[in-house]
Design a protein around this motif. Sequence first.
Motif, mmCIF file in Angstrom:
data_model
loop_
_atom_site.group_PDB
_atom_site.id
_atom_site.type_symbol
_atom_site.label_atom_id
_atom_site.label_comp_id
_atom_site.label_asym_id
_atom_site.label_seq_id
_atom_site.Cartn_x
_atom_site.Cartn_y
_atom_site.Cartn_z
ATOM 1 N N MET A 25 -12.514 -0.305 -19.013
ATOM 2 C CA MET A 25 -12.656 0.238 -17.929
ATOM 3 C C MET A 25 -13.460 0.029 -16.579
ATOM 4 N N ASP A 26 -14.476 -1.728 -16.924
ATOM 5 C CA ASP A 26 -15.336 -2.070 -16.073
ATOM 6 C C ASP A 26 -13.913 -2.477 -14.970
ATOM 7 N N SER A 27 -12.621 -3.668 -15.640
ATOM 8 C CA SER A 27 -12.191 -4.137 -14.987
ATOM 9 C C SER A 27 -11.871 -3.343 -14.093
ATOM 10 N N ILE A 28 -10.871 -2.540 -14.716
ATOM 11 C CA ILE A 28 -10.366 -1.384 -13.970
ATOM 12 C C ILE A 28 -11.253 -1.013 -12.192
ATOM 13 N N LEU A 29 -12.316 -0.470 -13.319
ATOM 14 C CA LEU A 29 -13.096 -0.418 -11.843
ATOM 15 C C LEU A 29 -14.144 -1.460 -10.447
ATOM 16 N N LEU A 30 -13.856 -2.459 -11.727
ATOM 17 C CA LEU A 30 -13.733 -3.473 -10.398
ATOM 18 C C LEU A 30 -12.855 -4.015 -9.757
ATOM 19 N N VAL A 31 -11.543 -3.563 -9.894
ATOM 20 C CA VAL A 31 -9.896 -3.582 -9.455
ATOM 21 C C VAL A 31 -10.259 -3.190 -8.435
ATOM 22 N N LEU A 32 -10.658 -1.702 -8.571
ATOM 23 C CA LEU A 32 -10.993 -0.370 -7.138
ATOM 24 C C LEU A 32 -11.748 -1.348 -6.557
ATOM 25 N N GLN A 33 -12.681 -1.762 -6.715
ATOM 26 C CA GLN A 33 -14.273 -1.669 -5.777
ATOM 27 C C GLN A 33 -13.089 -2.655 -5.022
ATOM 28 N N VAL A 34 -12.716 -3.520 -5.412
ATOM 29 C CA VAL A 34 -12.150 -4.520 -4.323
ATOM 30 C C VAL A 34 -11.068 -4.112 -3.443
ATOM 31 N N ALA A 35 -10.465 -3.073 -3.866
ATOM 32 C CA ALA A 35 -8.729 -2.700 -3.012
ATOM 33 C C ALA A 35 -9.787 -1.552 -2.442
ATOM 34 N N ILE A 36 -10.681 -1.211 -2.769
ATOM 35 C CA ILE A 36 -10.995 0.055 -1.458
ATOM 36 C C ILE A 36 -11.703 -1.029 -0.180
ATOM 37 N N ALA A 37 -12.389 -2.043 -1.219
ATOM 38 C CA ALA A 37 -12.738 -2.666 -0.372
ATOM 39 C C ALA A 37 -12.008 -3.394 1.099
ATOM 40 N N LEU A 38 -10.868 -3.620 0.112
ATOM 41 C CA LEU A 38 -10.398 -4.223 1.480
ATOM 42 C C LEU A 38 -8.844 -3.509 2.580
ATOM 43 N N ALA A 39 -9.222 -2.893 1.729
ATOM 44 C CA ALA A 39 -8.488 -1.876 2.243
ATOM 45 C C ALA A 39 -9.170 -1.307 3.864
ATOM 46 N N ILE A 40 -10.494 -1.344 3.341
ATOM 47 C CA ILE A 40 -11.848 -0.483 4.581
ATOM 48 C C ILE A 40 -11.922 -2.176 5.193
ATOM 49 N N PHE A 41 -11.382 -3.020 5.052
ATOM 50 C CA PHE A 41 -11.944 -3.947 6.024
ATOM 51 C C PHE A 41 -10.180 -4.430 7.211
ATOM 52 N N LEU A 82 -10.376 8.614 -0.947
ATOM 53 C CA LEU A 82 -11.178 9.490 -1.544
ATOM 54 C C LEU A 82 -11.282 9.997 -2.677
ATOM 55 N N VAL A 83 -9.686 9.553 -3.793
ATOM 56 C CA VAL A 83 -9.649 9.682 -4.986
ATOM 57 C C VAL A 83 -10.269 8.263 -5.753
ATOM 58 N N LEU A 84 -9.923 7.206 -5.197
ATOM 59 C CA LEU A 84 -9.965 6.031 -5.766
ATOM 60 C C LEU A 84 -11.462 5.760 -5.629
ATOM 61 N N SER A 85 -12.446 6.202 -5.216
ATOM 62 C CA SER A 85 -14.155 5.579 -4.649
ATOM 63 C C SER A 85 -14.638 7.026 -5.664
ATOM 64 N N SER A 86 -14.056 8.370 -5.433
ATOM 65 C CA SER A 86 -14.782 9.223 -6.520
ATOM 66 C C SER A 86 -14.129 8.752 -8.293
ATOM 67 N N VAL A 87 -13.160 8.503 -7.988
ATOM 68 C CA VAL A 87 -12.713 7.642 -9.581
ATOM 69 C C VAL A 87 -13.814 6.745 -9.997
ATOM 70 N N ILE A 88 -14.320 5.419 -9.253
ATOM 71 C CA ILE A 88 -15.341 5.269 -9.811
ATOM 72 C C ILE A 88 -17.082 5.303 -9.586
ATOM 73 N N ALA A 89 -17.075 6.382 -8.957
ATOM 74 C CA ALA A 89 -18.481 6.886 -8.709
ATOM 75 C C ALA A 89 -18.820 7.560 -10.319
ATOM 76 N N VAL A 90 -17.432 8.300 -10.704
ATOM 77 C CA VAL A 90 -17.835 8.744 -11.791
ATOM 78 C C VAL A 90 -17.171 8.053 -13.079
ATOM 79 N N GLY A 91 -16.468 6.628 -12.891
ATOM 80 C CA GLY A 91 -16.415 6.021 -14.337
ATOM 81 C C GLY A 91 -17.712 5.049 -14.308
ATOM 82 N N VAL A 92 -18.837 5.033 -13.498
ATOM 83 C CA VAL A 92 -20.080 4.074 -12.858
ATOM 84 C C VAL A 92 -20.907 5.348 -13.968
ATOM 85 N N GLY A 93 -20.660 6.729 -14.358
ATOM 86 C CA GLY A 93 -21.489 7.421 -14.202
ATOM 87 C C GLY A 93 -22.669 8.244 -13.564
ATOM 88 N N LEU A 94 -21.358 8.397 -12.389
ATOM 89 C CA LEU A 94 -22.696 9.324 -10.911
ATOM 90 C C LEU A 94 -22.412 10.790 -12.019
#
Length: 123
Positions: A1-17, A111-123
């Motif tokens: 799961m950690d690897s998936i969250l890392l990929v999502l973090q980078v993907a979201i950041a790249l999309a925003i940049f 929105l969905v992907l960042s929410s997945v990250i937030a839930v995945g890191v235990g927010l």
Amino acid sequence: MDSILLVLQVAIALAIFNVWIIRYGKATPWRGGDARNMAEEFEHYGLPPWVRQTVGFLKLTLATLLVVGIWFEAAVPFAALGIALLMAGAVLAHVRVRDPLRKALPAFSLLVLSSVIAVGVGL
């Protein structure tokens, strides 16, 4: 799961940049109304320039924090939640001006992907 969250973090950041740096002054099929750039898109939503500047600063800062979160995990929950809130606002902006729903798809996806990250890191 950690690897998936890392990929999502980078993907979201790249999309925003991509949106806020590379395509900022360019037309895309996802822009609200018939806007040809970011400034026109925010005008379409009836928002003043200072809102666009503030949103851009926040999105770029939070995207940077997602990347920083690869090494400093404490940054991730704050960044993911912040991006989720901003993307919820973007979706609402599209809906409010009655854009076709497809134009809200990128914001909704982030929105969905960042929410997945937030839930995945235990927010």
